[in-house]
Design a protein around this motif. Structure first.
Motif, PDB file in Angstrom:
ATOM      1  N   ASN A  24       0.799  -1.224   0.000  1.00  0.00           N
ATOM      2  CA  ASN A  24       0.000   0.000   0.000  1.00  0.00           C
ATOM      3  C   ASN A  24       0.834   1.277   0.000  1.00  0.00           C
ATOM      4  N   SER A  25       1.998   1.251  -0.609  1.00  0.00           N
ATOM      5  CA  SER A  25       2.851   2.432  -0.657  1.00  0.00           C
ATOM      6  C   SER A  25       3.000   2.902  -2.100  1.00  0.00           C
ATOM      7  N   PHE A  26       2.625   4.119  -2.330  1.00  0.00           N
ATOM      8  CA  PHE A  26       2.784   4.719  -3.641  1.00  0.00           C
ATOM      9  C   PHE A  26       2.766   6.230  -3.482  1.00  0.00           C
ATOM     10  N   SER A  27       3.209   6.909  -4.524  1.00  0.00           N
ATOM     11  CA  SER A  27       3.093   8.360  -4.572  1.00  0.00           C
ATOM     12  C   SER A  27       2.742   8.741  -5.997  1.00  0.00           C
ATOM     13  N   PHE A  28       2.215   9.918  -6.157  1.00  0.00           N
ATOM     14  CA  PHE A  28       1.865  10.402  -7.482  1.00  0.00           C
ATOM     15  C   PHE A  28       2.087  11.897  -7.528  1.00  0.00           C
ATOM     16  N   GLY A  29       2.251  12.403  -8.726  1.00  0.00           N
ATOM     17  CA  GLY A  29       2.475  13.825  -8.917  1.00  0.00           C
ATOM     18  C   GLY A  29       2.727  14.101 -10.377  1.00  0.00           C
ATOM     19  N   ILE A  30       3.594  15.073 -10.640  1.00  0.00           N
ATOM     20  CA  ILE A  30       3.902  15.444 -12.019  1.00  0.00           C
ATOM     21  C   ILE A  30       5.408  15.414 -12.240  1.00  0.00           C
ATOM     22  N   THR A  31       5.772  15.288 -13.488  1.00  0.00           N
ATOM     23  CA  THR A  31       7.154  15.464 -13.906  1.00  0.00           C
ATOM     24  C   THR A  31       7.183  16.728 -14.752  1.00  0.00           C
ATOM     25  N   ARG A  32       8.010  17.679 -14.335  1.00  0.00           N
ATOM     26  CA  ARG A  32       8.167  18.926 -15.074  1.00  0.00           C
ATOM     27  C   ARG A  32       9.657  19.122 -15.310  1.00  0.00           C
ATOM     28  N   LYS A  33      10.028  19.229 -16.598  1.00  0.00           N
ATOM     29  CA  LYS A  33      11.445  19.397 -16.967  1.00  0.00           C
ATOM     30  C   LYS A  33      12.308  18.327 -16.302  1.00  0.00           C
TER      31      LYS A  33
END
Length: 115
Positions: A24-33
């Motif tokens: 149950n371990s994850f992370s999410f977000g964005i990649t910018r440059k």
């Protein structure tokens, strides 16, 4: 989801999901440059745009004939320049109706073309 992230953020931003070996371990977000930015480190406006892109993605694949998104107070987290960019970019979204509600007045240069 990247299609809608590109729509609301621009081509230089992509979705990033990290799965960790622990349960149950994850992370999410964005990649910018080429730099990963986790969701919890995004500004409040960026979090709103990310969430809008996620909602657009979910609605896009839904089998429902009615494709509507209602968003409340999105513009409280965006300045007028970014609100204008959002309105301009959302012209690319087809077949999904959006209803934006809120109390902040938005003064932007967005113009609706009636055909």
């Amino acid at each position: 989801m990247n299609t809608y992230l590109h729509t609301v953020f621009g081509e230089s931003v992509s979705a990033k999901f990290n799965l960790v070996a622990k349960a149950n371990s994850f992370s999410f977000g964005i990649t910018r440059k080429s730099a990963y930015i986790p969701f919890n480190l995004l500004s409040s406006g960026e979090k709103c745009l990310y969430t809008l892109a996620l909602m657009l993605s979910i609605i896009h694949v839904a089998k429902s004939p009615l494709k509507v998104i209602m968003v409340d107070d999105l513009f409280d987290h965006l300045d007028n320049i970014n609100a204008d960019k959002l309105f301009t970019s959302l012209q690319q979204v087809k077949d999904i109706q959006m209803i934006f509600a809120g109390v902040k007045e938005v003064n932007c240069d967005y113009k609706v073309e009636v055909k």
